[in-house]
Design a protein around this motif. Structure first.
Motif, PDB file in Angstrom:
ATOM      1  N   GLY A  56      -4.969  -1.468   7.799  1.00 52.29           N
ATOM      2  CA  GLY A  56      -5.352  -1.889   6.458  1.00 52.29           C
ATOM      3  C   GLY A  56      -6.761  -2.441   6.421  1.00 52.29           C
ATOM      4  N   ALA A  57      -7.094  -3.272   7.392  1.00 56.15           N
ATOM      5  CA  ALA A  57      -8.428  -3.855   7.452  1.00 56.15           C
ATOM      6  C   ALA A  57      -9.490  -2.787   7.706  1.00 56.15           C
ATOM      7  CB  ALA A  57      -8.480  -4.910   8.555  1.00 56.15           C
ATOM      8  N   ALA A  58      -9.172  -1.867   8.594  1.00 55.00           N
ATOM      9  CA  ALA A  58     -10.120  -0.784   8.890  1.00 55.00           C
ATOM     10  C   ALA A  58     -10.333   0.093   7.656  1.00 55.00           C
ATOM     11  CB  ALA A  58      -9.606   0.059  10.048  1.00 55.00           C
ATOM     12  N   SER A  59      -9.268   0.296   6.899  1.00 57.25           N
ATOM     13  CA  SER A  59      -9.368   1.090   5.677  1.00 57.25           C
ATOM     14  C   SER A  59     -10.289   0.415   4.663  1.00 57.25           C
ATOM     15  CB  SER A  59      -7.982   1.274   5.049  1.00 57.25           C
ATOM     16  OG  SER A  59      -7.103   1.952   5.926  1.00 57.25           O
ATOM     17  N   ALA A  60     -10.153  -0.908   4.592  1.00 51.16           N
ATOM     18  CA  ALA A  60     -11.018  -1.660   3.680  1.00 51.16           C
ATOM     19  C   ALA A  60     -12.477  -1.535   4.111  1.00 51.16           C
ATOM     20  CB  ALA A  60     -10.607  -3.131   3.660  1.00 51.16           C
ATOM     21  N   ASN A  61     -12.715  -1.660   5.398  1.00 50.53           N
ATOM     22  CA  ASN A  61     -14.074  -1.536   5.922  1.00 50.53           C
ATOM     23  C   ASN A  61     -14.665  -0.156   5.631  1.00 50.53           C
ATOM     24  OD1 ASN A  61     -13.946  -4.126   6.974  1.00 50.53           O
ATOM     25  ND2 ASN A  61     -13.312  -3.446   9.009  1.00 50.53           N
ATOM     26  N   ALA A  62     -13.773   0.835   5.552  1.00 51.36           N
ATOM     27  CA  ALA A  62     -14.220   2.210   5.305  1.00 51.36           C
ATOM     28  C   ALA A  62     -14.354   2.518   3.817  1.00 51.36           C
ATOM     29  CB  ALA A  62     -13.247   3.187   5.950  1.00 51.36           C
ATOM     30  N   GLY A  63     -14.052   1.526   2.978  1.00 51.75           N
ATOM     31  CA  GLY A  63     -14.238   1.707   1.544  1.00 51.75           C
ATOM     32  C   GLY A  63     -13.088   2.333   0.795  1.00 51.75           C
ATOM     33  N   LEU A  64     -11.901   2.365   1.398  1.00 44.84           N
ATOM     34  CA  LEU A  64     -10.752   2.944   0.718  1.00 44.84           C
ATOM     35  C   LEU A  64     -10.239   2.010  -0.380  1.00 44.84           C
ATOM     36  CD1 LEU A  64     -10.937   4.731   3.250  1.00 44.84           C
ATOM     37  CD2 LEU A  64      -8.431   4.778   3.309  1.00 44.84           C
ATOM     38  N   THR A  65      -9.536   2.560  -1.336  1.00 42.80           N
ATOM     39  CA  THR A  65      -8.982   1.769  -2.444  1.00 42.80           C
ATOM     40  C   THR A  65      -7.824   0.907  -1.939  1.00 42.80           C
ATOM     41  OG1 THR A  65      -7.295   3.402  -3.058  1.00 42.80           O
ATOM     42  CG2 THR A  65      -9.502   3.654  -4.028  1.00 42.80           C
ATOM     43  N   GLN A  72      -2.262   3.375   4.304  1.00 42.01           N
ATOM     44  CA  GLN A  72      -2.681   3.459   5.708  1.00 42.01           C
ATOM     45  C   GLN A  72      -1.971   2.404   6.554  1.00 42.01           C
ATOM     46  OE1 GLN A  72      -4.536   5.548   7.392  1.00 42.01           O
ATOM     47  NE2 GLN A  72      -5.591   6.740   5.828  1.00 42.01           N
ATOM     48  N   ALA A  73      -1.815   1.205   5.996  1.00 42.45           N
ATOM     49  CA  ALA A  73      -1.119   0.143   6.722  1.00 42.45           C
ATOM     50  C   ALA A  73       0.323   0.536   6.986  1.00 42.45           C
ATOM     51  CB  ALA A  73      -1.173  -1.154   5.920  1.00 42.45           C
ATOM     52  N   GLY A  74       0.966   1.086   5.980  1.00 41.40           N
ATOM     53  CA  GLY A  74       2.354   1.503   6.143  1.00 41.40           C
ATOM     54  C   GLY A  74       2.510   2.613   7.158  1.00 41.40           C
ATOM     55  N   THR A  75       1.620   3.584   7.077  1.00 43.12           N
ATOM     56  CA  THR A  75       1.690   4.713   8.013  1.00 43.12           C
ATOM     57  C   THR A  75       1.466   4.266   9.453  1.00 43.12           C
ATOM     58  OG1 THR A  75       0.949   6.300   6.343  1.00 43.12           O
ATOM     59  CG2 THR A  75       0.635   6.920   8.645  1.00 43.12           C
ATOM     60  N   GLY A  96       7.188  -0.362   4.788  1.00 42.13           N
ATOM     61  CA  GLY A  96       7.170  -1.017   3.484  1.00 42.13           C
ATOM     62  C   GLY A  96       6.593  -2.414   3.550  1.00 42.13           C
ATOM     63  N   ALA A  97       6.990  -3.139   4.570  1.00 42.69           N
ATOM     64  CA  ALA A  97       6.499  -4.508   4.726  1.00 42.69           C
ATOM     65  C   ALA A  97       4.997  -4.536   4.970  1.00 42.69           C
ATOM     66  CB  ALA A  97       7.229  -5.191   5.877  1.00 42.69           C
ATOM     67  N   ALA A  98       4.505  -3.605   5.786  1.00 42.64           N
ATOM     68  CA  ALA A  98       3.074  -3.555   6.087  1.00 42.64           C
ATOM     69  C   ALA A  98       2.263  -3.200   4.846  1.00 42.64           C
ATOM     70  CB  ALA A  98       2.808  -2.535   7.194  1.00 42.64           C
ATOM     71  N   ALA A  99       2.768  -2.280   4.059  1.00 42.83           N
ATOM     72  CA  ALA A  99       2.065  -1.887   2.838  1.00 42.83           C
ATOM     73  C   ALA A  99       2.014  -3.050   1.851  1.00 42.83           C
ATOM     74  CB  ALA A  99       2.753  -0.684   2.201  1.00 42.83           C
ATOM     75  N   ALA A 100       3.134  -3.740   1.702  1.00 40.04           N
ATOM     76  CA  ALA A 100       3.172  -4.882   0.788  1.00 40.04           C
ATOM     77  C   ALA A 100       2.238  -5.990   1.256  1.00 40.04           C
ATOM     78  CB  ALA A 100       4.596  -5.409   0.677  1.00 40.04           C
ATOM     79  N   ALA A 101       2.208  -6.202   2.568  1.00 43.01           N
ATOM     80  CA  ALA A 101       1.341  -7.238   3.123  1.00 43.01           C
ATOM     81  C   ALA A 101      -0.121  -6.924   2.829  1.00 43.01           C
ATOM     82  CB  ALA A 101       1.558  -7.357   4.630  1.00 43.01           C
ATOM     83  N   ARG A 102      -0.478  -5.659   2.945  1.00 39.53           N
ATOM     84  CA  ARG A 102      -1.866  -5.278   2.634  1.00 39.53           C
ATOM     85  C   ARG A 102      -2.138  -5.465   1.155  1.00 39.53           C
ATOM     86  NH1 ARG A 102      -6.449  -5.896   4.972  1.00 39.53           N
ATOM     87  NH2 ARG A 102      -8.009  -5.087   3.544  1.00 39.53           N
ATOM     88  N   GLY A 103      -1.131  -5.193   0.351  1.00 44.73           N
ATOM     89  CA  GLY A 103      -1.269  -5.388  -1.083  1.00 44.73           C
ATOM     90  C   GLY A 103      -1.535  -6.833  -1.439  1.00 44.73           C
ATOM     91  N   THR A 104      -0.932  -7.730  -0.680  1.00 45.25           N
ATOM     92  CA  THR A 104      -1.163  -9.161  -0.892  1.00 45.25           C
ATOM     93  C   THR A 104      -2.619  -9.511  -0.608  1.00 45.25           C
ATOM     94  OG1 THR A 104       1.118  -9.717  -0.303  1.00 45.25           O
ATOM     95  CG2 THR A 104      -0.499 -11.477  -0.150  1.00 45.25           C
ATOM     96  N   VAL A 105      -3.145  -8.955   0.467  1.00 44.77           N
ATOM     97  CA  VAL A 105      -4.531  -9.216   0.861  1.00 44.77           C
ATOM     98  C   VAL A 105      -5.516  -8.719  -0.194  1.00 44.77           C
ATOM     99  CG1 VAL A 105      -6.336  -8.668   2.554  1.00 44.77           C
ATOM    100  CG2 VAL A 105      -4.009  -9.168   3.324  1.00 44.77           C
TER     101      VAL A 105
END
Length: 240
Positions: A56-65, A72-75, A96-105
């Motif tokens: 999730g953090a790497a995705s953010a650094n790469a400019g993903l929505t 990406q976090a969930g996968t 599911g938990a990882a995706a939700a956690a990224r959503g919180t961030v």
């Protein structure tokens, strides 16, 4: 910064220098975080969570929505869980938990977190060989869990947590084109699960399951009579 996020960030940075694609960078960050977690004595569950967080953090650094980051976090979490021999159901849960956690961030609303969790769990279930029905169930369950956690974090009462879980599960079930009865059942199960996590007494869990099922049934177009019957069924299942 702890060793796990640091490992993921370092791996991504190295990937950028090496000319990796965005996806390769994310995968490298995820793998590095999981490996660092293993070396640090993390449990398999914690390693999967760390992998998801790093992705999730790497995705953010790469400019993903935010939505793409959650996916990406969930996968990544599910993939790590699969490597660690989690069952298909367990892979869906951690996704599911990882995706939700990224959503919180990223500041997602409760509904957005639930939707992201549902999509991630369903996708993980599909990759793990689940049937469409199992994927839908996993998605609804993940949505309910995400909404319940959001409600808990926001200081809401156990009853509110159960209601939030039931409503989110019903919405997810509808997304998967489940019938009104199936939506109600998913809502009841999610509400009971949230009630258990919140420390509700057994009777409160049963009541919450019934109410959530009734609400879901009405929202899905059931008559009041059918919704009442569905509530009774859900309460009976919760009482088992």
């Amino acid at each position: 910064m702890s060793s796990k996020p640091a490992a993921g960030a370092a791996a991504q940075a190295a990937g950028v220098v090496a000319g990796m694609t965005t996806q390769q960078q994310i995968d490298a960050a995820s793998a590095a975080a999981s490996a660092a977690g293993a070396q640090a004595g993390m449990t398999p569950q914690q390693q999967a969570v760390a992998a998801g967080a790093a992705a999730g953090a790497a995705s953010a650094n790469a400019g993903l929505t935010p939505e793409e980051q959650a996916a990406q976090a969930g996968t990544a979490a599910a993939s790590t869980a699969a490597d660690l021999n989690f069952t298909a159901a367990q892979q869906a849960v951690v996704a599911g938990a990882a995706a939700a956690a990224r959503g919180t961030v990223t500041g997602m609303t409760r509904a957005q977190q639930a939707a992201a969790a549902s999509a991630a769990a369903s996708t993980a279930g599909s990759a793990a060989g689940m049937t469409p029905a199992q994927q839908a169930a996993a998605g609804a369950t993940a949505a309910g869990a995400a909404a319940a956690l959001n409600s808990q974090v926001n200081g809401e009462t156990p009853a509110q947590q159960a209601a939030a879980a039931g409503a989110a599960a019903a919405v997810a079930a509808n997304t998967f084109n489940l019938t009104a009865s199936q939506q109600a059942a998913a809502a009841g199960e999610a509400a009971q699960a949230a009630g258990i996590s919140a420390g509700m007494r057994t009777q409160q869990q049963i009541d919450s399951a019934g109410q959530a099922a009734a609400n879901a049934g009405l929202a899905a177009g059931m008559t009041p009579e059918d919704a009442s019957s569905t509530a009774g069924t859900a309460a009976g299942e919760a009482a088992k």
